[in-house]
Write an enzyme that holds these catalytic residues in place. Structure first.
Site, short mmCIF file in Angstrom:
data_model
loop_
_atom_site.label_atom_id
_atom_site.label_comp_id
_atom_site.label_asym_id
_atom_site.label_seq_id
_atom_site.Cartn_x
_atom_site.Cartn_y
_atom_site.Cartn_z
N ARG A 1 0.81 -1.21 0.00
CA ARG A 1 0.00 0.00 0.00
C ARG A 1 0.85 1.27 0.00
O ARG A 1 0.42 2.31 -0.48
CB ARG A 1 -0.92 0.00 1.22
N ARG B 1 -5.06 -4.16 4.77
CA ARG B 1 -5.06 -3.06 3.81
C ARG B 1 -3.64 -2.67 3.43
O ARG B 1 -3.36 -2.38 2.26
CB ARG B 1 -5.80 -1.84 4.38
N CYS B 2 -2.75 -2.65 4.42
CA CYS B 2 -1.36 -2.27 4.16
C CYS B 2 -0.68 -3.20 3.14
O CYS B 2 0.23 -2.78 2.44
CB CYS B 2 -0.55 -2.29 5.46
N MET B 3 -1.11 -4.45 3.10
CA MET B 3 -0.43 -5.44 2.26
C MET B 3 -0.96 -5.50 0.84
O MET B 3 -0.47 -6.31 0.03
CB MET B 3 -0.54 -6.82 2.91
#
Length: 404
Positions: free
Chosen positions: A153, A393-395
């Site tokens: 992300r 979400r970050c990944m």
């Protein structure tokens, strides 16, 4: 695929991920802080958890999951691109002059591995026995690894107007953004669909901005966090480009405390549906200030925008942009569980469709609260993935969603 998205929750069609590799095994208790990592994960278990995540995305949505390594290898078959990336990666160690020697002795796939997982002097000496590394010792990095690369992300963000290519705050992560930009500007599947919103042409050292700080609020508005990792000047330039492009009418600058727990805006809240937001209460209450950018005038190539400091809370802004807003707190607001689960990114779930999310299985109280609100929660194992202090979400970097 037009490489634009107009929501955070439209049904997922394509996403970019990076399966953790040898770069994780480069971490030790002694270098993890230098490499901007919080812990030392167990790679094999980390890969199994990541595979479970990517497989769940495919099975639950039918979306295409692009893997960074495969895209990178395809682009690196262009020897000019490979040589430039290799030279740039060797600058920090002062060994740019050996880039051509490396290309002669390593395959394209091996070079892709070097650019992500790094290269040590003693490893290089196996191929270049006469190497003079200067003052670098055998176990020093000729090219440092990118252990944060599985957090896809951060290096870029897709918006309704085009792509924001990140300028990473920490020097150790800038190569991640360089790799992503190189891929999208050169891969035959993507290069003709790239419309760059940031950085501005001619800016050699652009102010820092990271993808985790960019959140689409509505059809007309985007929020960008002024955080530990994203600077005000970058937000101004990104806002100017977005407003001039015309798809977006409002860009909000959300001022966050410059603290590790509020690293990016998506640790404060995420949008799960056209009227539902998940937030960590302490974080949203810690927002220092919100400013609004709007278009003032367009005169030929000259664009003028206006910045207004808003005398209202972030929650009020969200309620104005998202009609009939429902706000769900991590762990349903229980202060003990909420604090514990936010440490493992309880608010950082990945929306794969309206009111459909993927969440860490360890955040049981947040997941229960989501289900009680009518959200379908798909869980992934998280013992190792969560050690990097980044959530689902970050990944993930969504490349295509159904329009809403």
């Amino acid at each position: 695929m037009n490489l634009r998205i107009n929501s955070e929750f439209g049904t997922l069609k394509a996403v970019l991920m990076h399966r953790p590799g040898k770069e994780i095994d480069r971490l030790t208790p002694y270098n993890k802080e230098f490499l901007l990592f919080e812990d030392v994960p167990y790679l094999e278990a980390l890969q199994k958890e990541h595979d479970a995540f990517s497989n769940l995305i495919k099975e639950s949505t039918g979306a295409q999951v692009y893997q960074l390594r495969e895209l990178l290898i395809r682009v690196l078959y262009d020897q000019d691109i490979l040589l430039q990336l290799m030279r740039d990666s060797l600058k920090r160690s002062g060994l740019s002059h050996i880039a051509e020697d490396i290309l002669e002795r390593y395959s394209t796939a091996e070079c892709a591995g070097i650019l992500t997982a790094g290269l040590k002097i003693h490893e290089l000496k196996r191929k270049l026995p006469n190497l003079n590394p200067g003052e670098l010792m055998d176990f020093a990095f000729a090219i440092p690894p990118c252990p944060n690369l599985y957090f896809q992300r951060d290096p870029m963000a897709l918006t309704p107007g085009g792509i924001i290519f990140s300028s990473m705050k920490m020097e150790g992560r800038q190569r991640e953004a360089d790799l992503l930009r190189t891929i999208f500007e050169n891969h035959p599947e993507f290069k003709d669909h790239v419309k760059t919103m940031y950085p501005i042409n001619g800016h050699d050292n652009p102010p820092s901005i990271e993808g985790g700080d960019v959140i689409i609020l509505s059809h007309e508005a985007v929020a960008i966090g002024n955080s530990e990792r994203t600077d005000e000047k970058a937000i101004y330039h990104a806002a100017k480009a977005l407003l001039a492009e015309g798809t977006v009418q409002r860009v909000y600058e959300v001022h966050l405390p410059k603290k590790r727990q509020y690293m990016h805006l998506d640790t404060v809240f995420t949008v799960l549906d056209e009227n539902l937001v998940l937030t960590y209460p302490d974080a949203i209450n810690s927002v220092l200030q919100t400013s609004l950018y709007t278009l003032k005038e367009v005169n030929g190539d000259k664009v003028t925008i206006k910045r207004e400091v808003l005398k209202e809370s972030l929650l009020t802004v969200l309620e104005r942009e998202i009609p009939h807003l429902e706000v769900l707190a991590t762990a349903d607001g229980n202060p003990d569980y909420s604090q514990r689960e936010q440490w493992f990114d309880g608010a950082n779930v990945f929306a794969i469709g309206p009111r459909r999310v993927i969440s860490y299985n360890r955040n049981i109280h947040t997941n229960r609260a989501l289900r009680n609100t009518g959200v379908e929660v798909l869980e992934i194992p998280s013992s190792e993935l969560s050690r990097g202090l980044g959530g689902p979400r970050c990944m993930t970097m969504p490349l295509s969603r159904s329009k809403v």
